[in-house]
Design an enzyme around this catalytic site. Structure first.
Site, short mmCIF file in Angstrom:
data_model
loop_
_atom_site.label_atom_id
_atom_site.label_comp_id
_atom_site.label_asym_id
_atom_site.label_seq_id
_atom_site.Cartn_x
_atom_site.Cartn_y
_atom_site.Cartn_z
N HIS A 199 -12.34 6.28 7.71
CA HIS A 199 -11.85 7.13 8.80
C HIS A 199 -12.51 6.82 10.14
O HIS A 199 -12.05 7.28 11.17
CB HIS A 199 -12.01 8.60 8.42
CG HIS A 199 -11.05 9.02 7.35
ND1 HIS A 199 -11.11 10.24 6.72
CD2 HIS A 199 -10.02 8.36 6.77
CE1 HIS A 199 -10.15 10.32 5.81
NE2 HIS A 199 -9.48 9.19 5.83
N SER A 216 -6.76 3.68 8.98
CA SER A 216 -6.14 2.75 8.03
C SER A 216 -5.56 1.55 8.74
O SER A 216 -5.14 1.64 9.90
CB SER A 216 -5.00 3.46 7.28
OG SER A 216 -5.53 4.34 6.34
N LYS A 218 4.34 11.82 0.99
CA LYS A 218 4.47 10.50 0.35
C LYS A 218 3.48 10.38 -0.81
O LYS A 218 3.82 9.84 -1.87
CB LYS A 218 4.22 9.41 1.39
CG LYS A 218 4.57 8.03 0.90
CD LYS A 218 4.52 7.02 2.02
CE LYS A 218 5.03 5.68 1.53
NZ LYS A 218 5.04 4.67 2.58
N ASP A 219 2.25 10.84 -0.58
CA ASP A 219 1.25 10.79 -1.66
C ASP A 219 1.62 11.73 -2.80
O ASP A 219 1.32 11.45 -3.96
CB ASP A 219 -0.14 11.14 -1.10
CG ASP A 219 -0.76 9.99 -0.32
OD1 ASP A 219 -1.81 10.19 0.33
OD2 ASP A 219 -0.19 8.88 -0.35
N GLU A 256 -11.10 -3.21 -24.11
CA GLU A 256 -9.82 -2.66 -23.68
C GLU A 256 -9.15 -3.61 -22.70
O GLU A 256 -9.81 -4.45 -22.07
CB GLU A 256 -10.02 -1.28 -23.03
CG GLU A 256 -10.32 -0.19 -24.04
CD GLU A 256 -9.10 0.18 -24.88
OE1 GLU A 256 -8.91 -0.44 -25.94
OE2 GLU A 256 -8.34 1.08 -24.47
#
Lengths: 82, 378
Positions: free
Chosen positions: B194, B198, B220-221, B264
């Protein structure tokens, strides 16, 4: 903390106009422009992605067969065994 | 109010580029997955017993007798897989769009990857199944390759002469602790992010066209979260054992070694790199280097154009790296037989060649390609 609205950038001599979201159709041209655009973006990338992954898949298929072949004995070697 | 001001500046009025694509959803998805893992893990821990005689049956009891215990367990195991899927896609975004040029954010991100890997490794040991025990044995034994101190450090980590009760109890404690270290790193990661804001797919400063995080990116998230939750539920409800190993349904037995010990799926690429080098120390160094090489990404960046959006050679190499990663993941799950040996060794070599040599070279070549031809003035 970080750039805030009001001190992001100084842009001079640019005037922008926009329509209120309440005055426009929300999904205007979603299919009529969106689908051709999707095709355009796909064509732009497919030759950089497709051939590589096809080659990788071919390698995968070959390797599985090759491993199976290497685990088997060759019947021709034992043809004359009693 | 200071807390409301903080929430406002991070999640509501945060100026965000208008053009960030779906690849930018994975950050918030990772935070959400961490929250799911902490919550489900907390509820599992209420019923878990970390003694080697009780661990397996306590997990079995949780799945069978505890109210929705089966669901909590399935969400936790498949949530871990989802966590790694998201982090690989998040890193892929970072490589393609050169987000690593935010160095502080990137370095904390790599530390978070290491913390996540440690947490997941220890978490897998807790059910004390065959693969839990033998996976722990194989991987902790690797540390004995460390020169001089190796043979002393390994029993110190084990808490005894082999992986046993002492190992399980300390792994339980660490598995509970590390997610909170991950949470603290996440907050630091966001603080650094921040500071600059971005990045965006175009590679130019987005400051002239930023929109508030709420409602555009909260919505959107939320869509991304809904899709992620659907995939998690499909896995947890329909295919809970798809990504797991059947060996882990058998309680750990130090007298019986499984035929194919493997981790895994999310560790298989590293396992392939480890096994590709015949020397123990060499394999361990290569395996750790495959993750630590991410710290070098900022230094290896040579292109003048920031993201790969308009750099076709680098794009090709990026997809070659992605394919290589997938091949390594596949090879890591296969037994060490020909032709898998040669494919694994070649893929491991190419992993480092692409990152350390070819991508920087491609950047330099692309710089040359966009240089304007000099025109003699009249």
């Amino acid at each position: 903390m970080g750039p805030e609205f009001g001190r992001l950038a100084y842009v001079r001599h640019i005037i922008t106009y926009s329509l209120s979201p309440f005055e426009q159709r929300p999904f205007a041209k979603y299919f009529s422009v969106g689908l051709p655009n999707l095709w355009r973006r796909f064509r732009g990338q497919v030759l950089r992605v497709g051939p590589l992954f096809m080659a990788g898949y071919a390698l995968y298929l070959w390797a599985i067969e090759e491993e199976q072949r290497l685990k088997r004995k060759n019947p021709a070697d034992y043809v004359n065994d009693e | 109010h200071p807390i409301i001001k903080l929430i406002n500046r991070s999640l509501i009025d945060l100026p965000t580029p208008s053009n960030i694509s779906a690849w930018w959803n994975f950050g918030s998805l990772l935070g959400l997955t961490l929250l799911i893992q902490i919550l489900t893990g907390f509820f599992l821990m209420m019923h878990f017993s970390s003694s080697d005689t009780l661990a397996f049956s306590s997990v079995s009891y949780t799945s069978r007798e505890v109210w929705f215990g089966w669901l909590i367990r399935n969400l936790h195991t498949n949530g871990a897989s989802l966590f790694f899927m998201f982090i690989f896609l998040h890193i892929g975004r970072g490589l393609y769009y050169t987000s690593y040029l935010h160095e502080s954010t990137w370095n904390i991100g790599v530390i978070m990857l290491l913390l996540l890997m440690a947490t997941a490794f220890m978490g897998y040991v807790l059910p004390w199944g065959q693969m839990s025990f033998w996976g722990a044995t194989v991987i902790t034994n690797l540390l004995s390759a460390t020169p001089y101190v190796g043979s002393t450090v390994v029993p110190w980590i084990w808490g005894g002469p082999s992986v046993d009760n002492a190992t399980l109890t300390r792994f339980t404690a660490l598995h509970f602790l590390l997610p909170f270290a991950l949470l603290a790193s996440l907050i630091t990661h966001l603080i650094f992010l921040h500071e600059r804001g971005s990045f965006n797919p175009l590679g130019i400063s987005p400051n002239a066209d930023k929109i508030p995080f709420h409602p555009y990116f909260t919505m959107k998230d939320a869509l991304g979260a809904a899709l992620a939750a659907s995939s998690l539920l499909i896995l947890a409800l329909y295919l809970p054992a798809l990504l797991g190993d059947p060996e882990n349904f058998t309680p750990a037995n130090s007298m019986i070694t499984p035929t194919h010990i493997k981790p895994e799926w999310y560790f298989l690429f590293a396992y392939a790199i480890l096994r590709s080098i015949p020397n123990k120390l060499g394999g361990v160094l290569a395996m750790f280097s495959s993750i630590l090489v991410l710290f070098l990404m900022p230094a290896l960046h040579t292109a003048k154009q920031q993201p790969m959006s308009m750099r076709p050679m680098s794009q090709l190499l990026f997809w070659a790296l992605t394919l290589d990663f997938l091949l390594l993941t596949w090879i890591g799950g296969q037994p060490v037989n020909p032709p898998y040996i040669l494919i694994g060794q070649t893929a491991s070599l190419f992993y480092f060649i692409i990152i350390l040599i070819l991508m920087p070279m491609a950047g330099l070549l692309e710089n040359k390609m966009v240089e304007p031809t000099y025109v003699t003035p009249k």
